[in-house]
Motif scaffolding. Structure first.
Motif, short mmCIF file in Angstrom:
data_model
loop_
_atom_site.label_atom_id
_atom_site.label_comp_id
_atom_site.label_asym_id
_atom_site.label_seq_id
_atom_site.Cartn_x
_atom_site.Cartn_y
_atom_site.Cartn_z
N GLU A 27 0.85 -1.19 0.00
CA GLU A 27 0.00 0.00 0.00
C GLU A 27 0.88 1.23 0.00
OE1 GLU A 27 -3.57 2.16 2.60
OE2 GLU A 27 -2.79 0.21 3.18
N PHE A 28 0.50 2.23 -0.83
CA PHE A 28 1.32 3.43 -0.96
C PHE A 28 0.41 4.61 -1.28
CE2 PHE A 28 4.57 5.93 -3.55
CZ PHE A 28 5.16 6.45 -2.42
N ARG A 29 0.59 5.70 -0.52
CA ARG A 29 -0.15 6.93 -0.75
C ARG A 29 0.85 8.07 -0.82
NH1 ARG A 29 -5.67 6.84 2.94
NH2 ARG A 29 -6.26 4.69 2.51
N VAL A 30 0.73 8.93 -1.86
CA VAL A 30 1.73 9.95 -2.08
C VAL A 30 1.13 11.09 -2.89
CG1 VAL A 30 2.57 8.89 -4.20
CG2 VAL A 30 4.12 10.33 -2.84
N LYS A 75 -2.55 -1.47 -3.41
CA LYS A 75 -3.35 -0.29 -3.11
C LYS A 75 -2.50 0.95 -3.36
CE LYS A 75 -6.45 1.66 0.38
NZ LYS A 75 -7.02 1.48 1.74
N LEU A 76 -2.97 1.82 -4.23
CA LEU A 76 -2.21 3.00 -4.63
C LEU A 76 -3.13 4.21 -4.65
CD1 LEU A 76 0.43 4.25 -5.74
CD2 LEU A 76 -0.34 3.61 -8.04
N SER A 77 -2.70 5.29 -3.97
CA SER A 77 -3.43 6.56 -3.93
C SER A 77 -2.46 7.67 -4.30
CB SER A 77 -4.03 6.81 -2.55
OG SER A 77 -4.93 5.79 -2.20
N ILE A 78 -2.80 8.44 -5.33
CA ILE A 78 -1.91 9.47 -5.85
C ILE A 78 -2.69 10.77 -6.02
CG2 ILE A 78 -0.43 10.18 -7.77
CD1 ILE A 78 0.26 7.39 -8.34
N PHE A 91 -7.31 1.59 -6.36
CA PHE A 91 -6.62 2.76 -6.93
C PHE A 91 -7.47 3.99 -6.72
CE2 PHE A 91 -5.72 5.65 -10.54
CZ PHE A 91 -4.41 5.94 -10.24
N SER A 92 -6.82 5.09 -6.29
CA SER A 92 -7.48 6.37 -6.07
C SER A 92 -6.57 7.48 -6.60
CB SER A 92 -7.76 6.59 -4.57
OG SER A 92 -8.23 7.91 -4.34
N LEU A 99 -11.37 11.21 -7.90
CA LEU A 99 -11.68 12.47 -7.23
C LEU A 99 -11.44 13.67 -8.12
CD1 LEU A 99 -10.12 11.69 -3.72
CD2 LEU A 99 -12.47 11.33 -4.49
N ALA A 100 -11.01 13.45 -9.35
CA ALA A 100 -10.80 14.55 -10.30
C ALA A 100 -12.15 15.04 -10.80
CB ALA A 100 -9.92 14.08 -11.45
#
Length: 547
Positions: A277-280, A309-312, A338-339, A371-372
């Protein structure tokens, strides 16, 4: 007094009191009061497991923005004290289970006055925890609160030197710092090191990089989870250059001055091969003039098989708006969640992200969050068609008159979340010569979350029918076979022209919700109803647009 009332009353006679002391009556009393005659108790380990799920909660607050659900980190600590007051057996089980008391909140008076503000609670939990690994939540009275913290107004100074001695036993550590805090030198003192540290949460005011290096967190080989809540200019994450070998989860703060260049994130992902999991928040470069030149070296293609799980959040200018930073050189075949969002300062086109999903990772996604707000509706649908395993879809639409439309030069009519998107998700594009069961996107979709929705309850009713039964009309008396397992729809802001009586429209919508739950087993919830007339008054919508 009636005859029935007299018959119920049995007067206590003197012979009854004297006869209760006979040997026969005494043996009956002993049998009744013996432990064997009581109802069977749960086993010790089973009851301890139940107590582990009945815990008190503390709140660790951050002074700078974090990701939405982590703005106020809620952390479980010791069990409810009330369970020790139910019976002697419950009390014995609770007090003899050290793992129940291993999560300890450490309340500090302030960042400068490093005195323990809950000494009795800490001493009590340490005594019951014995030698089990500890979970420490450290914060001042401003950052640490909740029912799980037992503040004690002490009249004497209680130093924090015992924290350094507990370092070898700490497996989870959460700290909220105040400005100019002297807490780090107290926690880490030689020769005590963090030997079994697995989870680390650092939030609040940034700390000097030298103190973070000396703390010894990154030397622990067992470290798996990191939540970094500092701005990078004052406190750059030391683990980015050399991540621990067992690192699986990294959540970096969602702050405007906490943005990493795509090259740094690319190198980190290449080194952290076990990351799940990574959020950045990522940008194309540091903002230097030469980094945006066409002669800059492109990123090499990186395959990350373990990332799920990736959130950018994309921020800053990009030399090529048709390609998003980082992800254009990233392949994640095992991605499940993905987010993405676009900051107001970015020049990245959201279609670049949707194209990447169609090529790289869309086929394996089960949760997708867009969320765009200014994404084109057709691009979004094309992206959803490449997600056959999608179960949860979340999107945020724009409000008419939003400045993002003007900055991104997007046609308003193509970006709104309205009834056209609902029909596309329900029955697909009617021009194609496919059957409705084959055209329907995301056949496994169970949950649909939307914010700023421009459709009415009648459009939503048609969407539910089309989604569940392939566009056929639902008849309660017939056994229709459902096409998709839709079960939940969540709407944050439902923007609709409610008409004259706003209250009547709201209650009609609630009756529709009850009908959808009863007939179709679909739970629909609306957080807020917004009348389009009120948007005109507030200046959020173009007044010249016909209602």
């Amino acid at each position: 007094m009636s005859y029935r009332t007299k018959a119920r009353i049995q007067p206590l006679r003197f012979s009854d009191r004297t006869s209760s002391a006979s040997p026969g009556n005494l043996s009956k009393l002993r049998q009744r009061s013996s432990p064997r005659s009581r109802a069977p108790q749960l086993p010790h380990d089973v009851l301890a497991t139940v107590f582990a799920h009945v815990r008190e909660v503390v709140t660790l607050k951050s002074t700078i923005p974090l990701w939405g659900e982590l703005q106020d980190a809620k952390i479980t600590v010791g069990p409810l004290i009330q369970i020790t007051m139910v019976s002697w057996f419950w009390r014995e089980v609770a007090l003899s289970s050290p793992s129940l008391w291993s999560a300890i909140p450490v309340l500090v008076e302030s960042g400068k006055l490093l005195s323990l503000a809950n000494p009795q609670q800490v001493r009590y939990c340490l005594q019951l925890a014995k030698e089990t690994p500890l979970k420490l939540i450290i914060g001042t009275r401003k950052e640490l609160g909740g029912p799980g913290v037992k503040y004690q107004r002490s009249l004497t100074y209680h130093p924090l030197d015992f924290l350094a001695e507990l370092a070898p036993r700490v497996s989870e550590l959460a700290i909220a710092f105040q400005p100019n805090s002297n807490l780090l030198p107290v926690i880490r003192q030689s020769p005590h090191n963090f030997l079994i540290l697995e989870a680390l949460i650092l939030i609040g005011s940034p700390q000097p990089a030298s103190l973070l290096e000396q703390a010894g967190f990154w030397e622990c080989t067992h470290l798996r989870q990191v939540l970094w809540g500092f701005s990078y200019q004052a406190s750059p994450p030391p683990f980015l250059s050399t991540p621990p070998p067992g690192l699986t989860e990294v959540l970096l703060t969602d702050n405007w001055d906490a943005t990493l260049p795509s090259a740094t994130v690319h190198a980190f992902l290449g080194a952290a091969s076990g990351l799940i999991e990574f959020r950045v928040r990522v940008c194309h470069s540091h903002g230097s003039a030469d980094s945006d030149s066409p002669n800059s070296q492109p990123l090499l293609l990186l395959h990350h098989d373990k990332l799920q799980k990736l959130s950018i959040i994309f921020q800053g200018h990009s030399p090529d708006s048709s390609s998003a930073p980082l992800i254009s050189a990233l392949r994640t075949p095992g991605l499940k969640d993905f987010s993405f969002d676009l900051d107001w300062s970015t020049s990245v086109n959201p279609s670049a992200v949707t194209k990447w999903l169609c090529i790289s990772s869309g086929c394996s996604l089960s949760t997708f969050e867009c969320l765009a707000r200014h994404i084109d509706r057709a691009d979004l649908l094309q992206c959803l068609r490449a997600m056959p395993l999608l179960e949860v879809f979340k999107c945020t639409g724009a409000v008419l008159g939003d400045r993002r439309f003007r900055l991104a030069a997007v046609d308003t009519d193509k970006a709104l979340i309205d009834e056209r998107l609902l029909m596309m998700l329900a029955v697909g594009v009617s021009q194609q010569g496919l059957s409705k069961a084959e055209k329907i996107p995301c056949p496994l979709l169970r949950e649909f979350h939307v914010e700023n929705a421009y459709f009415s309850r009648f459009h939503l009713d048609a969407f539910i029918l089309g989604r569940l039964y392939g566009g056929t009309r639902f008849l309660p008396n017939e056994n229709n076979v459902k096409v998709t397992p839709l079960r939940k729809i969540v709407i944050v802001d439902l923007i609709d022209k409610l008409g004259g009586d706003v209250g009547a429209g709201v209650f009609k919508a609630r009756r529709f919700m009850q009908k959808w739950k009863a007939l179709h087993d679909v739970e629909v919830s609306v957080s807020r109803f917004i009348d389009k007339h009120r948007l005109v008054v507030a200046g959020l919508e173009d007044v010249a647009r016909p209602l």
